[in-house]
Design a protein around this motif. Structure first.
Motif, PDB file in Angstrom:
ATOM      1  N   THR B   5       0.865  -1.069  -0.081  1.00  0.00           N
ATOM      2  CA  THR B   5      -0.037   0.061   0.060  1.00  0.00           C
ATOM      3  C   THR B   5       0.880   1.106   0.003  1.00  0.00           C
ATOM      4  O   THR B   5       2.154   1.158   0.447  1.00  0.00           O
ATOM      5  CB  THR B   5      -0.888   0.013   1.387  1.00  0.00           C
ATOM      6  OG1 THR B   5      -0.116   0.226   2.310  1.00  0.00           O
ATOM      7  CG2 THR B   5      -1.613  -1.231   1.292  1.00  0.00           C
ATOM      8  N   VAL B 159      -4.958   0.326 -10.437  1.00  0.00           N
ATOM      9  CA  VAL B 159      -4.527   0.277  -8.924  1.00  0.00           C
ATOM     10  C   VAL B 159      -4.837  -1.473  -8.550  1.00  0.00           C
ATOM     11  O   VAL B 159      -4.045  -2.134  -7.996  1.00  0.00           O
ATOM     12  CB  VAL B 159      -5.489   0.998  -8.167  1.00  0.00           C
ATOM     13  CG1 VAL B 159      -5.441   0.687  -6.582  1.00  0.00           C
ATOM     14  CG2 VAL B 159      -5.031   2.608  -8.244  1.00  0.00           C
ATOM     15  N   ALA B 160      -5.824  -1.672  -9.272  1.00  0.00           N
ATOM     16  CA  ALA B 160      -6.407  -3.297  -9.146  1.00  0.00           C
ATOM     17  C   ALA B 160      -5.194  -4.128  -9.791  1.00  0.00           C
ATOM     18  O   ALA B 160      -4.940  -5.053  -9.231  1.00  0.00           O
ATOM     19  CB  ALA B 160      -7.667  -3.575  -9.769  1.00  0.00           C
ATOM     20  N   HIS B 162      -2.158  -3.386  -9.888  1.00  0.00           N
ATOM     21  CA  HIS B 162      -0.691  -3.052  -9.349  1.00  0.00           C
ATOM     22  C   HIS B 162       0.118  -2.436 -10.200  1.00  0.00           C
ATOM     23  O   HIS B 162       1.372  -2.447 -10.375  1.00  0.00           O
ATOM     24  CB  HIS B 162      -0.174  -4.526  -8.705  1.00  0.00           C
ATOM     25  CG  HIS B 162      -0.932  -5.042  -7.853  1.00  0.00           C
ATOM     26  ND1 HIS B 162      -0.559  -6.036  -6.914  1.00  0.00           N
ATOM     27  CD2 HIS B 162      -2.325  -4.596  -7.017  1.00  0.00           C
ATOM     28  CE1 HIS B 162      -1.402  -6.077  -5.921  1.00  0.00           C
ATOM     29  NE2 HIS B 162      -2.396  -5.559  -6.013  1.00  0.00           N
ATOM     30  N   ALA B 180     -14.392   1.713  -8.528  1.00  0.00           N
ATOM     31  CA  ALA B 180     -13.573   1.006  -7.386  1.00  0.00           C
ATOM     32  C   ALA B 180     -14.402  -0.289  -7.005  1.00  0.00           C
ATOM     33  O   ALA B 180     -13.527  -1.253  -6.707  1.00  0.00           O
ATOM     34  CB  ALA B 180     -13.743   2.013  -6.308  1.00  0.00           C
ATOM     35  N   ILE B 185     -11.290  -2.156  -5.287  1.00  0.00           N
ATOM     36  CA  ILE B 185     -10.570  -1.076  -4.600  1.00  0.00           C
ATOM     37  C   ILE B 185     -11.211  -0.324  -3.723  1.00  0.00           C
ATOM     38  O   ILE B 185     -12.470  -0.208  -3.796  1.00  0.00           O
ATOM     39  CB  ILE B 185      -9.424  -0.459  -5.757  1.00  0.00           C
ATOM     40  CG1 ILE B 185     -10.260   0.200  -6.580  1.00  0.00           C
ATOM     41  CG2 ILE B 185      -8.643  -1.514  -6.459  1.00  0.00           C
ATOM     42  CD1 ILE B 185      -9.384   1.713  -7.106  1.00  0.00           C
ATOM     43  N   THR B 186     -10.603   0.556  -3.072  1.00  0.00           N
ATOM     44  CA  THR B 186     -11.305   1.779  -2.246  1.00  0.00           C
ATOM     45  C   THR B 186     -11.255   3.084  -3.157  1.00  0.00           C
ATOM     46  O   THR B 186     -10.169   3.413  -3.722  1.00  0.00           O
ATOM     47  CB  THR B 186     -10.453   2.023  -1.070  1.00  0.00           C
ATOM     48  OG1 THR B 186     -10.519   0.655  -0.384  1.00  0.00           O
ATOM     49  CG2 THR B 186     -10.947   2.881  -0.167  1.00  0.00           C
ATOM     50  N   THR B 214      -7.616   3.861  -4.248  1.00  0.00           N
ATOM     51  CA  THR B 214      -6.408   3.354  -3.428  1.00  0.00           C
ATOM     52  C   THR B 214      -6.825   1.726  -3.258  1.00  0.00           C
ATOM     53  O   THR B 214      -7.827   1.403  -3.456  1.00  0.00           O
ATOM     54  CB  THR B 214      -6.175   4.018  -2.274  1.00  0.00           C
ATOM     55  OG1 THR B 214      -7.344   4.139  -1.517  1.00  0.00           O
ATOM     56  CG2 THR B 214      -5.876   5.556  -2.535  1.00  0.00           C
ATOM     57  N   ARG B 215      -5.740   1.398  -2.746  1.00  0.00           N
ATOM     58  CA  ARG B 215      -5.822  -0.292  -2.235  1.00  0.00           C
ATOM     59  C   ARG B 215      -6.476  -0.188  -0.914  1.00  0.00           C
ATOM     60  O   ARG B 215      -7.264  -1.133  -0.614  1.00  0.00           O
ATOM     61  CB  ARG B 215      -4.705  -0.777  -2.133  1.00  0.00           C
ATOM     62  CG  ARG B 215      -4.687  -2.349  -2.598  1.00  0.00           C
ATOM     63  CD  ARG B 215      -3.596  -2.814  -2.929  1.00  0.00           C
ATOM     64  NE  ARG B 215      -3.123  -2.331  -4.395  1.00  0.00           N
ATOM     65  CZ  ARG B 215      -1.797  -2.030  -4.893  1.00  0.00           C
ATOM     66  NH1 ARG B 215      -0.808  -2.503  -3.891  1.00  0.00           N
ATOM     67  NH2 ARG B 215      -1.845  -1.343  -6.058  1.00  0.00           N
ATOM     68  N   THR B 216      -6.454   0.868  -0.009  1.00  0.00           N
ATOM     69  CA  THR B 216      -7.006   0.896   1.282  1.00  0.00           C
ATOM     70  C   THR B 216      -7.433   2.297   1.749  1.00  0.00           C
ATOM     71  O   THR B 216      -7.210   3.396   1.011  1.00  0.00           O
ATOM     72  CB  THR B 216      -5.883   0.545   2.523  1.00  0.00           C
ATOM     73  OG1 THR B 216      -4.815   1.645   2.516  1.00  0.00           O
ATOM     74  CG2 THR B 216      -5.275  -0.896   2.009  1.00  0.00           C
ATOM     75  N   HIS B 476     -10.050  -6.505   0.859  1.00  0.00           N
ATOM     76  CA  HIS B 476      -9.312  -5.515   0.052  1.00  0.00           C
ATOM     77  C   HIS B 476      -7.936  -5.952  -0.269  1.00  0.00           C
ATOM     78  O   HIS B 476      -7.464  -5.151  -1.134  1.00  0.00           O
ATOM     79  CB  HIS B 476      -9.134  -4.064   1.101  1.00  0.00           C
ATOM     80  CG  HIS B 476      -8.366  -4.458   2.242  1.00  0.00           C
ATOM     81  ND1 HIS B 476      -9.039  -5.131   3.373  1.00  0.00           N
ATOM     82  CD2 HIS B 476      -6.945  -3.992   2.617  1.00  0.00           C
ATOM     83  CE1 HIS B 476      -8.163  -5.054   4.385  1.00  0.00           C
ATOM     84  NE2 HIS B 476      -7.077  -4.344   3.940  1.00  0.00           N
ATOM     85  N   THR B 479      -6.421 -10.278  -4.614  1.00  0.00           N
ATOM     86  CA  THR B 479      -5.708  -9.860  -5.976  1.00  0.00           C
ATOM     87  C   THR B 479      -6.495 -10.514  -6.977  1.00  0.00           C
ATOM     88  O   THR B 479      -6.437 -11.800  -6.899  1.00  0.00           O
ATOM     89  CB  THR B 479      -4.272  -9.877  -5.673  1.00  0.00           C
ATOM     90  OG1 THR B 479      -3.949  -9.381  -4.296  1.00  0.00           O
ATOM     91  CG2 THR B 479      -3.468  -9.299  -6.665  1.00  0.00           C
TER      92      THR B 479
END
Lengths: 484, 483
Positions: B5, B159-160, B162, B180, B185-186, B214-216, B476, B479
């Motif tokens: 993250t 984001v998903a 990476h 999202a 994702i967030t 974002t991821r979190t 979250h 992957t």
């Protein structure tokens, strides 16, 4: 048949803010094309407007000056249409909730009576850029320097009935905005423009006739001419069995005629809606009170003061107080010369003549008020005569400099030395034996008029520098002595 | 490294585990190798990124590093970036290189962030599937036959997959939250006026709002710390202090009152989505929250009202794209009208043209009162619904989308079906309140999103509520296969 014209006017006054209404770019006139257009003015993607509060203050000043309702909440709307010099594809204006509501001004008609003209509203908006058609053959250049300059659009009621009334109204608004210092009033540069809505009807009719709108006329004289021409055109048209078409017309100053630009059918649907990028402008009583307490003197009050303080005639006071620049100029001259009547005569006479001949305004006069005042001081203290003063003024106008510098450089100082004058008078009498004989043989009561000839000769011989009062006295004494 | 993250990467940079240049190069290499599958970037700015990374490393070496220094992110291609193509995924702006930075971009630059590139999106942010992009659709990393959602689909996919640890997005009717949710994702849509819109190419000015993807939730808080705040260049941006959004993340949720609007759980809601969302709410009860039913009675009016207001504003906002000053201009125009008609006709895609037409119609003389004015009245009712509901509860929860990611091409021929995708997200834009979508479950290998809605400027609360869920669960961290 007796016809009556109905005239309503829309005046666009550019507000004299330093920066644009929705961006920080300068509003100065005459810069190289597109050097005063920032990202917001160019309508680059992502840019947003930020309202210049100085424009709001100026609009409120105007509203208070015409005794209007001030919009406690006013809202910017978008007026959508495509044009190359309108970068966003919409003009930000105020349709539904303008900053200035109903107000009025009083105009003085030729017969001296006063007429009240209603102002429907005045709203803030942004100016467009300019399309340049001549500079690039086969193409159109776009100059966005003017885009975003703040405008106050002042809409009148259809209360005017003649071209003269219309011009009196325009002059009054011009006088108010320049007195308030919210517009430089320069019509040639487009800072103050006028669209004229004109219709005609038979006298006594209630219904309005179909109106035309003549756009962007840039001088008082052209406004009068354009309206007169349009009234005549409409009357001729109807009397010939025709019908006035609702349309927008352009005034051609060279031909002194209006011609059709676009008809109502071709008019845009502007799809007005509130601009979501700008918040409503909310103002409170305190805000308005502060502006009201700091309003400068307005033209009507100034005219009354001129009559009182400078003992001017009603007419002189009206002319001198009407234009803010002229009023300020006059007062400076009057104070420097310590003679308001002389100052009034010179400002309305010699100065105005030169301004008109050179097609310039008092704000751009090459002779400043202080300089003209200085000239009048020299008339008052007998350094020069009124006639010489005109020559000095001419030189001040064309070459610059103060009156004293020119009087000194050109040796125009009035001769008050009686010895020198007596010498010249003696020479003139000696040279003009025929005229002296006529004088001496004339009836005594007719001699007074004949003295003018000798006066002229003396002035010619002294280059106009001799004090006229002294010359008259000496001439009279010497000529009368010959009669005995 | 790629599953870390933002918070973890920041720690790694701080510890000296890797430099920003190394981190940035790794992401650039990964984008070059993998993005062919996802089409999540329109423009990759490798050179500038490495320069920024170098500057960040130097700043750290001299003790001048902040919380964001050296962290790589991607910007949605709706944010103007100086010297870099800013296309809004449109042919109209394919050749447009912005001469200035959006405020959001400036804020990230000032914070020391590294821009990896500009992400794919629906053309002018108009769409819910990324399929209206001039550059072709971005693909969902969970199933590349499926859409990533839209309009911020490129940011979500990046984001998903990476390809970036975080990205910016914008949300006009769900354009952060919906992708999202579909990409697992967030995504946070802040309160209208929390983040500057200056330099963010306008779709519907009264609805558009930028936010983090974002991821979190913790990363979203870090992003919002940079993005939020008053901007004198945006008159609709609020002059309100920006708290440290990471400060309250760990607050326990004991006593939290959650409202469940019955309108967000209709009978035809995808049963798997309904089940996952209900399970998430059970989890919140386990964390100490209480649940009650609330009502947002005007929810059904949100889509019709939105599809008057947003296209109306768009029809005016997009007038500046006229072929005169920048952007696409047709070949050999015969006159001004031809220049306008063909430049716009050829430069805009079908969905953008459709919305311009709808908006111009709604605003036209004689229709304004029936459409635009009426829609604004409905908007006030919708806003009041939320205000009323949030008088009784702290947050409102429900599904972000009615079902998981759908197939590419599945809805392109039916615009109304596409518009219905945003049924749970759109009303929040009309109300102007903040909402966050977090992953809360899976169905048939696809992520499900939980939407959490709060009152005006309740971003701290939303991030806290989201973070506590992510502390307690692992959704979250899921992957897509092969990533």
């Amino acid at each position: 048949m007796e016809w009556e014209a109905v005239i309503g006017l829309e005046i666009h006054a550019q507000l004299a803010t330093n920066s644009k209404i929705f961006s920080g770019a300068s509003t100065a006139f005459g810069a190289e094309p597109n050097t005063q257009a920032c990202a917001v003015d160019l309508a680059l993607p992502g840019t947003l407007p930020v309202f210049n509060e100085e424009a709001l203050r100026m609009a409120v000043k105007f509203g208070l000056a015409i005794d209007a309702n001030i919009g406690r909440t006013s809202v910017f709307d978008r007026k959508n249409y495509f044009y190359p010099d309108l970068p966003k594809g919409y003009q930000t204006s105020q349709l539904f909730f303008p900053i200035v509501g109903e107000g009025h001004v009083d105009i003085t008609l030729e017969d001296g009576t006063t007429k009240r003209v209603g102002v429907t509203r005045a709203h803030l908006e942004e100016d467009a850029g300019k399309s340049l058609h001549d500079e690039f053959p086969g193409m159109t250049g776009i100059d966005l320097n003017r885009a975003g300059t703040p405008l106050l659009e002042i809409v009148s009621e259809p209360d005017m009935r003649s071209a003269e009334e219309a011009v009196a109204y325009v002059r009054k608004i011009h006088s108010i905005v320049t007195s308030l210092g919210i517009c430089d009033g320069n019509m040639a540069e487009g800072s103050f423009r006028c669209d004229c809505n004109v219709s005609v009807r038979l006298k006594g009719e209630e219904e309005f006739g179909t109106r035309t709108e003549t756009k962007n006329i840039n001088s008082f004289r052209f406004i009068e001419k354009a309206i007169k021409g349009e009234i005549e055109r409409q009357i001729d048209l109807i009397e010939d069995g025709g019908r006035v078409v609702q349309e927008t017309r352009l005034y051609d100053a060279n031909k002194n005629e209006t011609r059709s630009m676009r008809s109502k059918e071709e008019a845009n649907d502007y799809r007005y809606f509130p601009c979501p990028d700008l918040l409503p402008i909310v103002i409170d009583e305190d805000y308005i009170d502060v502006i009201r307490d700091n309003l400068p003197e307005l033209p009507d009050a100034r005219k009354a003061r001129f009559i009182e303080e400078y003992t001017l005639s009603d007419y002189d006071a009206m002319v001198l107080s009407g234009d803010h620049h002229m009023a300020t100029y006059f007062e400076t001259v009057a104070k420097t010369a310590k003679d308001s009547k002389l100052a009034a005569n010179w400002v309305m006479g010699e100065l105005s003549k030169h301004l008109n001949q050179n097609d310039t305004t008092i704000a751009d006069s090459p002779v400043s008020a202080d300089q003209l005042g200085g000239l009048l001081v020299r008339i008052k203290d007998n350094t020069i005569s009124g006639n010489i003063a005109k020559k000095v003024f001419e030189a001040m106008w064309s070459e610059g400099g103060t009156a004293d510098e020119i009087i000194e450089a050109k040796g125009l100082k009035q001769v008050t030395d009686t010895g020198a004058i007596e010498k010249t008078v003696d020479e003139v009498i000696a040279n003009c034996t025929k005229q002296v004989e006529q004088y001496t043989s004339a009836e005594p009561e007719k001699r007074g008029k004949m003295i003018g000839f000798f006066m002229g000769q003396v002035m010619k011989a002294t280059g106009g520098k001799a004090n006229p009062g002294a010359v008259t006295g000496i001439l009279k004494k010497k000529l009368d002595a010959l009669c005995d | 490294m790629f599953d870390k993250t933002l918070a973890e990467l920041a720690q790694g940079l701080e510890n000296g585990d890797f430099s920003s240049v190394e981190l940035t190069q790794a992401y650039l290499d990964r984008i070059a190798a993998e993005d062919g599958k996802y089409n999540s970037f329109i423009t990759v700015t490798g050179e500038q990124a490495l320069e920024q990374a170098k500057a960040a490393d130097e700043a750290r070496a001299t003790g001048n590093a902040g919380a964001f220094t050296g962290l790589p992110i991607a910007h949605k291609d709706i944010f103007c970036t100086e010297g870099v193509r800013t296309s809004c995924a449109s042919k109209m702006l394919d050749n447009f290189v912005s001469p200035y930075n959006a405020t959001v971009v400036n804020k990230f630059n000032t914070a020391g962030a590294v821009m990896l590139g500009k992400t794919n999106m629906d053309e002018f942010a108009m769409g819910s599937s990324n399929e209206s992009s001039f550059y072709g659709p971005s693909k969902n990393p969970w199933d590349t036959d499926r859409v990533p959602g839209g309009s911020s689909g490129g940011s979500a996919a990046a984001v998903a997959a990476h390809l970036a640890p975080a990205a910016t997005g914008t949300d006009t009717g769900g354009s952060i939250r919906q992708p999202a949710a579909l990409c697992g994702i967030t995504g946070l849509k802040p309160t209208y006026g929390r983040v500057s819109r200056f330099g963010m190419i306008a779709f519907a000015s009264s609805l558009d709002q930028g936010g983090p993807m974002t991821r979190t939730a913790e990363d979203a808080a870090m992003m919002l710390n940079v993005m939020a705040g008053f901007d004198p260049n945006d008159s609709t941006c609020m002059q309100k202090d920006v708290p440290d959004y990471t400060a309250d993340l760990s607050k326990p949720l004991t006593g939290l009152k959650i409202g469940l609007p019955k309108e967000f759980f209709p009978d035809d809601l995808n049963p798997a989505v309904a089940q996952q969302v209900q399970a998430a709410i059970k989890e919140y009860e386990a964390l100490g929250a209480t649940v009650k039913e609330v009502s947002l009675p005007n929810t059904a009016l949100a889509i019709p009202a939105y599809y008057i207001i947003a296209p109306s504003e768009a029809s005016s906002n997009l007038s500046r794209f006229d072929g005169v000053r920048y952007g696409y201009r047709c070949e050999n125009p015969v006159d001004l009208e031809d220049l306008y008609k063909r430049s716009r006709g050829e430069g805009f895609g079908p969905e953008v043209k459709r919305r311009i037409m709808v908006g111009a119609y709604a605003l036209s003389e004689g229709f304004y009162d029936a459409y635009y004015k009426k829609a604004q009245q409905i908007r006030r009712l919708i806003k009041q619904d939320y205000v009323n509901a949030l008088n009784d509860v702290d947050v409102i929860m429900g599904p972000t989308t009615p079902h998981p990611a759908f197939k590419l091409g599945e809805k392109t021929s039916d615009p109304v079906a596409m518009y219905m995708e945003d049924i749970f997200t759109i009303s929040l834009n009309l109300a102007g309140m903040p909402g966050i979508s977090i992953p809360c479950g899976m169905t048939e290998g696809l992520p499900v999103g939980l939407q959490i809605i709060g009152n005006y400027f309740a971003e701290e609360k939303l991030l806290n509520v989201a973070h506590q869920f992510q502390v307690a669960t692992d959704w979250h961290k899921k992957t897509p296969q092969g990533i």
